[in-house]
Design a protein around this motif. Sequence first.
Motif, short mmCIF file in Angstrom:
data_model
loop_
_atom_site.label_atom_id
_atom_site.label_comp_id
_atom_site.label_asym_id
_atom_site.label_seq_id
_atom_site.Cartn_x
_atom_site.Cartn_y
_atom_site.Cartn_z
N PHE A 79 30.93 41.39 39.99
CA PHE A 79 31.66 41.46 41.47
C PHE A 79 30.71 42.89 41.34
O PHE A 79 30.56 43.63 42.29
CB PHE A 79 32.42 41.27 41.24
CG PHE A 79 33.38 40.26 41.11
CD1 PHE A 79 32.30 38.93 41.77
CD2 PHE A 79 34.82 40.01 41.06
CE1 PHE A 79 33.09 37.91 42.00
CE2 PHE A 79 35.43 38.59 41.26
CZ PHE A 79 34.80 37.04 41.17
N TRP A 101 38.83 34.14 45.33
CA TRP A 101 37.33 34.71 44.47
C TRP A 101 36.93 35.56 45.20
O TRP A 101 36.08 37.10 45.04
CB TRP A 101 36.97 33.80 43.65
CG TRP A 101 37.63 33.73 42.95
CD1 TRP A 101 38.42 31.98 42.67
CD2 TRP A 101 37.79 34.17 41.91
NE1 TRP A 101 38.65 32.03 41.47
CE2 TRP A 101 38.97 33.22 41.03
CE3 TRP A 101 38.06 34.86 40.75
CZ2 TRP A 101 39.65 32.62 39.64
CZ3 TRP A 101 38.21 35.51 40.05
CH2 TRP A 101 39.33 34.67 39.04
N SER A 172 30.47 29.78 40.57
CA SER A 172 31.37 29.34 39.40
C SER A 172 31.13 28.55 39.06
O SER A 172 32.16 27.30 38.25
CB SER A 172 32.08 30.52 39.40
OG SER A 172 31.28 32.07 39.30
C1 PLP Z 1 34.86 31.58 42.48
C2 PLP Z 1 34.55 31.94 40.70
N1 PLP Z 1 34.68 33.24 40.81
C3 PLP Z 1 34.71 34.08 39.42
C4 PLP Z 1 35.72 33.55 39.00
C5 PLP Z 1 35.88 34.90 37.53
O1 PLP Z 1 35.33 34.43 36.49
P1 PLP Z 1 35.51 34.63 35.54
O2 PLP Z 1 36.87 34.91 34.45
O3 PLP Z 1 34.11 34.31 33.89
O4 PLP Z 1 35.06 36.46 34.75
C6 PLP Z 1 36.08 32.18 38.68
C7 PLP Z 1 37.17 31.95 38.04
O5 PLP Z 1 37.49 31.74 37.03
C8 PLP Z 1 36.11 31.44 39.80
O6 PLP Z 1 36.21 30.12 39.95
#
Ligand code: PLP
Length: 358
Positions: A79, A101, A172
């Motif tokens: 991000f 997200w 993700s």
């Molecule tokens: C679509 C999405 N983006 C970002 C994340 C955040 O990921 P992280 O915990 O690896 O930073 C998630 C959840 O795990 C997610 O589902």
Amino acid sequence: MRVFNFAAGPAALPLEVLERARDELVDWNHGGMSVMEISHRSKAFMDVAARAEADLRELLGVPSHYKVLFLQGGASAQFSFVPMNLTAQGANVDYIDTGHWSKKAIREAQRYCRVHIAGDSGAAYTSVPAQAELSFSKDAEYVHYTPNETIGGVEFPYVPRTGGAPLVADMSSNILSQQIDVTKFGLIYAGAQKNIGPAGLVVVIVREDLIGHARPGTPTVFDYRAVAAEGSMLNTPPTFAWYMAGLVFQWLKARGGLAAIAQANRLKAELLYAAIDGSGSFRNAVAQDARSRMNVTFGSTRPELDAEFLREAEGAGLKNLKGHKAAGGMLASIYNSMPIEGVAALVEFMREFERKHG
Ligand SMILES: Cc1ncc(COP(=O)(O)O)c(C=O)c1O
């Protein structure tokens, strides 16, 4: 005994992959050591890393003018590292806001850029904006969106056309779930802990011309150009997670690649949504064309029954169905590694629950 694990992430991994990792754990590659215990610069590990990248490229059809990076810090770190790598101070960027997200990505980007919201799905976050509803800035350095909102269970049924600016996607929770045309994207990133492997790894696929412009102050280990130049081995990478990801890629190829897994994913999702829609006791609030194939949200029509549903489901070996605390209700994550038998068991359980409590 294995259960059906519907967790949103870290999520279930294919049993065959876990069993192979178990078999190889203490004596990998006949070396008398675990793959976790060897140097990332050894020929043996470099081969693991190279094969994982080659298999991922083959599965997704990644063209040679895209770099594939294996990084740490999770999707959330991207991000910040996306704007830091792709833009200069004061740049304009466009974000599409479709839920939890997207919002987090937007908040972080606002620390680096002027963020314009190019489209959203309203306060309820139960749909996605249509292409015609998107309005892009003329000078946006990139357009960011979340193709699948994990918590809301909302997935884009199309890839937005930006009219020029590179498209950045947080994949993700739906990467490798179906075929995609990578050339429609400038950058794709994905935390590993859903469809790739263990947490601790994030994959970034980025068009070559977009790298090399990192802001001064970007940590070197997160400067895409520096990382790419060193084959993601600028420092010690998460070697075990990378090895596990490689096993998942091999598993996907053995299952027939993304066309085959997409078909399986479609059938699983259809089965579950049909059961929800056909019941008098459960409902899903997401617009038909935006229903996620990976994360299926549902709740009891009498919400006071949700807790009982979750309690009884746990007892029946259907684990981790509780919705995110921000959303409530239930969330069944049915990523690549969830077999159709798991979804069938859930559907059967829902019917039984309805007979008992309906
Ligand atoms: C679509 C999405 N983006 C970002 C994340 C955040 O990921 P992280 O915990 O690896 O930073 C998630 C959840 O795990 C997610 O589902």
